[in-house]
Design a protein around this motif. Structure first.
Motif, mmCIF file in Angstrom:
data_model
loop_
_atom_site.group_PDB
_atom_site.id
_atom_site.type_symbol
_atom_site.label_atom_id
_atom_site.label_comp_id
_atom_site.label_asym_id
_atom_site.label_seq_id
_atom_site.Cartn_x
_atom_site.Cartn_y
_atom_site.Cartn_z
ATOM 1 N N TYR A 1 1.541 -2.448 -4.506
ATOM 2 C CA TYR A 1 0.142 -2.569 -4.952
ATOM 3 C C TYR A 1 -0.046 -3.885 -5.709
ATOM 4 O O TYR A 1 -0.839 -3.954 -6.640
ATOM 5 C CB TYR A 1 -0.269 -1.381 -5.841
ATOM 6 N N THR B 1 -9.611 1.608 -0.354
ATOM 7 C CA THR B 1 -9.171 2.597 0.638
ATOM 8 C C THR B 1 -10.168 3.755 0.631
ATOM 9 O O THR B 1 -10.478 4.267 -0.440
ATOM 10 C CB THR B 1 -7.783 3.164 0.244
ATOM 11 N N ARG C 1 -3.300 -5.193 1.427
ATOM 12 C CA ARG C 1 -3.739 -4.205 0.442
ATOM 13 C C ARG C 1 -5.223 -3.927 0.624
ATOM 14 O O ARG C 1 -5.723 -2.905 0.186
ATOM 15 C CB ARG C 1 -3.456 -4.779 -0.949
ATOM 16 N N GLY D 1 -6.439 -1.157 3.750
ATOM 17 C CA GLY D 1 -4.989 -0.992 3.807
ATOM 18 C C GLY D 1 -4.585 0.390 4.295
ATOM 19 O O GLY D 1 -3.403 0.676 4.418
ATOM 20 N N HIS E 1 0.860 -1.184 0.000
ATOM 21 C CA HIS E 1 0.000 0.000 0.000
ATOM 22 C C HIS E 1 0.900 1.239 0.000
ATOM 23 O O HIS E 1 2.117 1.115 -0.094
ATOM 24 C CB HIS E 1 -0.955 -0.048 1.204
#
Lengths: 248, 248
Positions: B85, B139, A239, A246, A127
């Protein structure tokens, strides 16, 4: 004519790109700091070698640009990625001084220590992350401190370059204490020494333990964030594919 | 038995490491998202290929772990670096579910887009930097916004991944506006599309101009800091060797 600025990765040929190997092969002249030249000594037979000591970066770049301007194909080499704390920027700055020189620069990226250290430790950089050097040779310590503090506040995992040297033995401890303002002492961290070279060592440890770790200039440090965890001895920042965010 | 998690770099064989090429060669079975498999189709003759569509990351990792547990040598491939990632973290998480499986994981790093984009644009990452994804699939957007704001305040150069997609057409503009709280509109930035692949395009532009740039999911964006400058069309962040501090 042609000036390659090449990142060699950690040092082992197997971790160089084919493009880097080919550019070294094509070059008449190899320029670099002695330690980096030694990594590729076996690839330099019959080539001119130009070296300068450490802290002679400007002289080294001028040497490389002048050799290329004189008609040679030149490879300027460094470990990791030449664009990350490397010589690529200075080469462009120096080249601008030589307004008459017909030199084409090509930067060839390499595996930087953040990536190679992460691969050894597990997967701590899956991340957002920040890359920070603790060397205050060229940057005031207050700037470094500010970046550490804000990076921890932002929830970035951190890859720390140049965590210590003989003159800066306690810098890693200072850095750990700063990020501890935002991260608990049990935050998982990792260290790797001599990545991809003889004597490679690594450890997963807590932020509190990291304070006392005897890092040297061949050590790369990873500081986790609030989601980083240890699974079977590996350092992992999820992630979020399993519904665990994340982020922070 | 053996499960390699391999970063292919931008896509061109020349930018893969020898270690990555060798691990693909050694593998019986290649697992990946179709776009990544296509990058190495010419290296997969006679090998079993296992693919899943996008957003099936968990299923893909289980497939890879199960294939390795059944005795095959497996290569799970993705572009860039598998640890950034990428799938490396999820592989370790999934592996922990298979307590009886005798699978050895090895992560093989690759050239991540921050490094390959920087090399195309000049040398924008020669000092501290942050890597931030604008994808809010996993996220919350508030976390992304907070990181952008603090990274700009800290003086990090930023490498932005996933700057836009069809559903997130205005995210890059939103990000530019957030960092503009700390950076002037003329701050030098850069974009690279399709790095190392057919149709590679790049541009150096100001932060103000970047707001309107039509980024897509194949674009990597670099946002400079207060020391970043343009020299002969190249984006350069000085490291400080010439007495100019690389900090803010």
């Amino acid at each position: 004519m042609k000036l390659y600025v090449i990142g060699l990765g950690p040092g082992d040929d197997a971790m160089m790109t084919a493009e880097a190997l080919r550019a070294i092969g094509d070059s008449d002249c190899i320029v670099g700091y002695g330690v980096y030249i030694d990594l590729i000594r076996h690839l330099t037979e019959g080539k001119e070698i130009l070296m300068t000591p450490m802290k002679q970066e400007l002289a080294r770049c001028r040497m490389a640009v002048e050799a290329a301007a004189s008609g040679k194909t030149v490879a300027m080499v460094s470990s990791g990625d030449a664009g990350i704390y490397g010589m690529a920027g200075l080469i462009y700055e120096v080249l601008a001084e030589y307004t008459d020189a017909d030199v084409q620069v090509k930067v060839i990226p390499g595996i930087t220590a953040a990536c190679s250290a992460a691969a050894v430790l597990g997967a701590p950089l899956t991340h957002d992350f920040a890359v920070i050097s603790l060397s205050d040779l060229l940057t005031p310590w207050e700037n470094i401190e500010k970046r550490l503090r804000l990076a921890a506040e932002a929830g970035f995992v951190m890859a720390i370059y140049n965590p210590a040297s003989k003159k800066r033995a306690d810098y890693l401890k200072k850095a750990c204490r700063i990020v501890s303002e935002h991260l608990p002492p049990h935050t998982p961290c990792g260290v790797v020494r001599n990545i991809g070279r003889a004597g490679q060592e690594s450890a997963v440890l807590t932020l509190k333990e990291l304070e006392e770790y005897p890092a040297d200039m061949f050590t790369t440090v990873i500081i986790g964030n609030r989601t980083t965890k240890v699974i079977d001895g590996k350092l992992i920042t999820p992630r979020g594919y399993r519904g665990v965010d994340g982020g922070e």
